[in-house]
Design a protein around this motif. Structure first.
Motif, mmCIF file in Angstrom:
data_model
loop_
_atom_site.group_PDB
_atom_site.id
_atom_site.type_symbol
_atom_site.label_atom_id
_atom_site.label_comp_id
_atom_site.label_asym_id
_atom_site.label_seq_id
_atom_site.Cartn_x
_atom_site.Cartn_y
_atom_site.Cartn_z
ATOM 1 N N GLN A 247 0.545 -1.148 -0.035
ATOM 2 C CA GLN A 247 0.226 0.221 -0.153
ATOM 3 C C GLN A 247 0.610 0.990 -0.160
ATOM 4 N N PRO A 248 0.220 2.409 -0.623
ATOM 5 C CA PRO A 248 0.875 3.839 -0.513
ATOM 6 C C PRO A 248 1.519 4.084 0.357
ATOM 7 N N GLY A 249 2.941 4.755 0.202
ATOM 8 C CA GLY A 249 3.775 5.449 2.224
ATOM 9 C C GLY A 249 3.722 3.482 3.520
ATOM 10 N N ILE A 250 3.700 3.193 2.785
ATOM 11 C CA ILE A 250 3.383 1.651 3.510
ATOM 12 C C ILE A 250 4.965 1.593 4.604
ATOM 13 N N GLU B 186 16.229 -3.100 3.058
ATOM 14 C CA GLU B 186 16.613 -3.999 2.073
ATOM 15 C C GLU B 186 15.326 -5.218 1.031
ATOM 16 N N LEU B 187 15.727 -4.655 -0.211
ATOM 17 C CA LEU B 187 14.939 -5.700 -1.175
ATOM 18 C C LEU B 187 15.650 -6.324 -1.856
ATOM 19 N N ASN B 188 15.615 -7.921 -1.585
ATOM 20 C CA ASN B 188 16.697 -9.178 -2.895
ATOM 21 C C ASN B 188 15.580 -10.177 -2.601
ATOM 22 N N SER B 189 15.438 -10.252 -4.125
ATOM 23 C CA SER B 189 15.065 -10.870 -5.242
ATOM 24 C C SER B 189 13.239 -10.800 -5.309
ATOM 25 N N TYR B 190 13.142 -9.861 -5.261
ATOM 26 C CA TYR B 190 12.022 -9.521 -5.579
ATOM 27 C C TYR B 190 11.123 -8.814 -7.457
ATOM 28 N N LEU B 191 10.345 -8.385 -7.300
ATOM 29 C CA LEU B 191 10.224 -8.117 -9.239
ATOM 30 C C LEU B 191 9.108 -6.396 -8.339
ATOM 31 N N MET B 192 9.080 -5.659 -9.560
ATOM 32 C CA MET B 192 8.815 -4.646 -8.733
ATOM 33 C C MET B 192 8.545 -4.142 -10.123
ATOM 34 N N ARG B 193 7.009 -2.938 -10.183
ATOM 35 C CA ARG B 193 6.550 -2.152 -11.601
ATOM 36 C C ARG B 193 6.442 -0.981 -10.623
ATOM 37 N N ARG B 194 6.199 -0.181 -11.827
ATOM 38 C CA ARG B 194 6.726 1.347 -11.456
ATOM 39 C C ARG B 194 5.055 2.172 -11.002
ATOM 40 N N ALA B 195 4.036 0.073 -10.374
ATOM 41 C CA ALA B 195 2.900 0.569 -9.563
ATOM 42 C C ALA B 195 3.785 1.068 -8.322
ATOM 43 N N THR B 196 5.069 -0.368 -8.270
ATOM 44 C CA THR B 196 4.836 -0.385 -6.609
ATOM 45 C C THR B 196 5.800 0.464 -6.124
ATOM 46 N N ALA C 102 4.792 2.692 -2.816
ATOM 47 C CA ALA C 102 5.207 2.280 -1.314
ATOM 48 C C ALA C 102 5.621 3.265 -0.836
ATOM 49 N N PHE C 103 7.098 4.243 -1.668
ATOM 50 C CA PHE C 103 7.626 5.552 -1.120
ATOM 51 C C PHE C 103 7.126 6.508 -0.591
ATOM 52 N N GLU C 104 5.905 6.093 -0.705
ATOM 53 C CA GLU C 104 5.460 7.885 -0.991
ATOM 54 C C GLU C 104 5.337 8.524 0.857
ATOM 55 N N GLY C 105 6.472 9.472 0.817
ATOM 56 C CA GLY C 105 6.495 10.770 1.815
ATOM 57 C C GLY C 105 7.457 9.873 3.105
ATOM 58 N N CYS C 106 8.804 8.894 2.335
ATOM 59 C CA CYS C 106 9.546 8.236 3.079
ATOM 60 C C CYS C 106 10.644 9.446 2.943
ATOM 61 N N LYS C 107 10.238 10.073 4.076
ATOM 62 C CA LYS C 107 11.160 11.731 4.500
ATOM 63 C C LYS C 107 12.100 10.514 5.530
ATOM 64 N N VAL D 281 13.835 2.727 -10.617
ATOM 65 C CA VAL D 281 14.536 3.127 -9.923
ATOM 66 C C VAL D 281 14.179 4.611 -9.657
ATOM 67 N N ASN D 282 13.758 5.452 -10.532
ATOM 68 C CA ASN D 282 13.815 6.973 -10.665
ATOM 69 C C ASN D 282 12.633 7.079 -9.421
ATOM 70 N N ASP D 283 11.497 6.708 -10.044
ATOM 71 C CA ASP D 283 11.015 7.023 -9.091
ATOM 72 C C ASP D 283 10.802 6.922 -7.415
ATOM 73 N N VAL D 284 11.732 5.665 -7.190
ATOM 74 C CA VAL D 284 11.381 5.326 -6.295
ATOM 75 C C VAL D 284 12.965 6.852 -5.637
ATOM 76 N N LEU D 285 13.174 6.705 -5.804
ATOM 77 C CA LEU D 285 14.777 7.855 -5.517
ATOM 78 C C LEU D 285 14.268 9.557 -5.800
ATOM 79 N N GLU D 286 13.105 9.427 -6.609
ATOM 80 C CA GLU D 286 12.519 10.907 -6.316
ATOM 81 C C GLU D 286 11.676 10.794 -4.888
ATOM 82 N N LYS D 287 10.712 9.974 -4.519
ATOM 83 C CA LYS D 287 10.214 10.261 -3.325
ATOM 84 C C LYS D 287 10.898 9.923 -2.394
#
Length: 481
Positions: A145-148, A156-166, A169-174, A191-197
């Motif tokens: 879910q968003p912001g979890i 650390e995430l090891n051996s998973y599949l991620m799409r842009r919608a995933t 989950a990093f929203e608001g991760c200040k 990667v770009n989307d995650v780093l931006e958030k």
């Protein structure tokens, strides 16, 4: 009192320890070990419920041998994790889920992470690892879910599949300052989307991941960046204040690497021998060498607008000192980065020295390292040098001789070679030293150690060769890059 020591009524001295120390001991154990401590005494029984760290290592839970043979037994992993989390009295600060791919599906993983985050608002560190996903090419699609991850500081995430919608989950991760992604398959732009958030991210590692052909790193808060075992067409690093950069075993065209950093302090570039063998065998390309990075990121070529090495303090690279082009790239960097204090060079194994450019030099090759005006930092700032894989060839010897006879501030030179080269390396010990502080250390690496490494590489290659399903899919992915 016995022997000067106070002993509790039941004879167990651990019962005299403060509760905080006992909780620290519990927190350092895996879940199964922590659970076993409950039988030690009544005082130990409830302690695991207060542990600040829980390690759910599936290789040590639920009879791990049977988990490989009987999927039904493996399914107990999720049930046990859920039970433990519900009975734990919250207050967790660190947690790790490490499990076999048959143990959890995407829905169950999502539910467990949600339960963990809802019950432990103080959780700051989380590791999710599917141990054998790559072996069976069974990647779980992350769907949180968003912001979890809102309250996490380390993930650390090891051996998973991620799409842009995933990435939602990093929203608001200040609060997130450390992120490591390993053996991931990700859509273009993830990667770009995650780093931006993650606006305050300071440390980012991307290792053995695929599914994307372009990688752009532009998070302004990053201080440490690690990129290993990647196969891409372009890498664009635009982080002005980055301090530590690690580039290892990258399969990327040299011109596709663009780096803009103004205050880099530590730089590491290398090539894992195993990665070189695997990538050359299955992708038909060679791994980027340190020479390529030095040439393209130092201002040696006019196309590079900034020398990222000018403020460097520590450099660790794989480089063949016997190859004149590689030596030229290093000499240019040594001339331009006048603050360098520590230099670590590994002479690559099984790389042929290219002497085809020797004729382009206006002086004999043997005089290459004797020019006084070329190496400012060597004479003024350099303090520590390590040469690994010393082979005793002419240019290696000349380089070390230059350090010994010219460097005024150097304190230690360490030469690592095998036993057959002791005589060549020992000759350097008798040279006149320019620095009164200098000590020269000779370390012998026995041949059996090298043989052991070679056997590990052969074993990995053999297993990967038989895992045709994985590489068929990998080749299909990279064929479309």
């Amino acid at each position: 009192m016995t022997g000067g020591k106070i002993i509790s009524d039941d004879g167990d001295m651990t019962n005299l320890l403060p509760k905080e120390i006992l909780q620290y001991i519990i927190s350092s154990l895996s879940v199964d070990e922590a659970a076993r401590t409950s039988i030690l005494s009544k005082r130990w029984n409830p302690l695991w419920r207060h542990a600040e760290r829980l390690d759910f290592d599936g290789t040590r839970m639920v009879k791990p041998v049977s988990m490989h043979r009987y999927p039904r037994s493996a399914r107990k992993y999720g049930e046990l994790v859920s039970t433990v989390l519900k009975n734990h009295l919250s207050g967790l600060t660190m947690c790790r889920f490490r499990y076999l791919y048959k143990s959890l599906n995407a829905k169950e993983l999502t539910a467990l992470v949600k339960l963990l985050m809802e019950r432990n608002k103080k959780l700051i560190s989380l590791t999710l690892e599917c141990i054998d996903a790559r072996q069976y090419f069974h990647y779980v699609m992350l769907d949180f879910q968003p912001g979890i991850f809102l309250n996490l500081c380390s993930l650390e995430l090891n051996s998973y599949l991620m799409r842009r919608a995933t990435a939602s989950a990093f929203e608001g991760c200040k609060k997130l300052t450390t992120l490591k992604m390993k053996k991931m398959i990700m859509e273009e732009g993830v990667v770009n989307d995650v780093l931006e958030k993650c606006s305050n991210l300071e440390r980012f590692s991307l290792v053995e991941s695929t599914g994307f052909k372009k990688l752009k790193i532009c998070n302004p808060s990053l201080k440490f960046l690690e990129l290993r075992w990647l196969v891409v067409n372009e890498i664009d690093v635009f982080v002005e204040n980055l301090q530590d950069l690690v580039l290892d075993s990258l399969l990327c065209p040299p011109k596709g690497l663009k780096i803009y950093i103004v205050d880099l302090r530590t730089f590491h570039s290398g090539c894992n021998p195993m990665a070189q063998k695997i990538q050359a065998k299955y992708f038909g390309q060679s791994v980027m060498k340190s020479q390529d990075i030095l040439e393209n990121s130092s201002g040696l070529f006019e196309s590079q607008t900034i020398n990222i090495f000018r403020n460097l303090l520590t450099m660790s690279i794989d480089l063949d000192l016997n190859n004149i082009r590689e030596a030229l790239a290093l000499s240019f960097v040594l001339r331009s980065c006048i603050y360098l204090e520590s230099l670590d060079i590994t002479i690559p194994v099984e790389r042929d020295s290219d002497s085809s450019d020797d004729g382009a030099l206006p002086f004999p090759k043997s005089m290459f390292w004797e020019r006084r005006t070329m190496h400012n930092c060597v004479n003024q700032k350099l303090k520590f040098v390590t040469i690994r894989g010393f082979t005793g060839k002419e240019q290696e010897v000349k380089f070390v001789e230059h350090l010994i006879s010219r460097a005024t501030m150097i304190k230690k030179i360490t030469i690592i070679c095998n036993s057959s080269l002791v005589e060549e390396a020992t000759k350097l010990l008798s040279l006149r030293r320019q620095s009164i502080y200098l000590s020269i250390i000779l370390k012998i690496k026995e041949m059996n150690e090298l043989t052991e490494v070679e056997e590990v590489v052969k074993d990995r290659l053999s297993r990967l060769k038989h895992n045709s399903k994985f590489f068929q899919v990998m080749q299909m992915i990279h064929a479309n890059l």
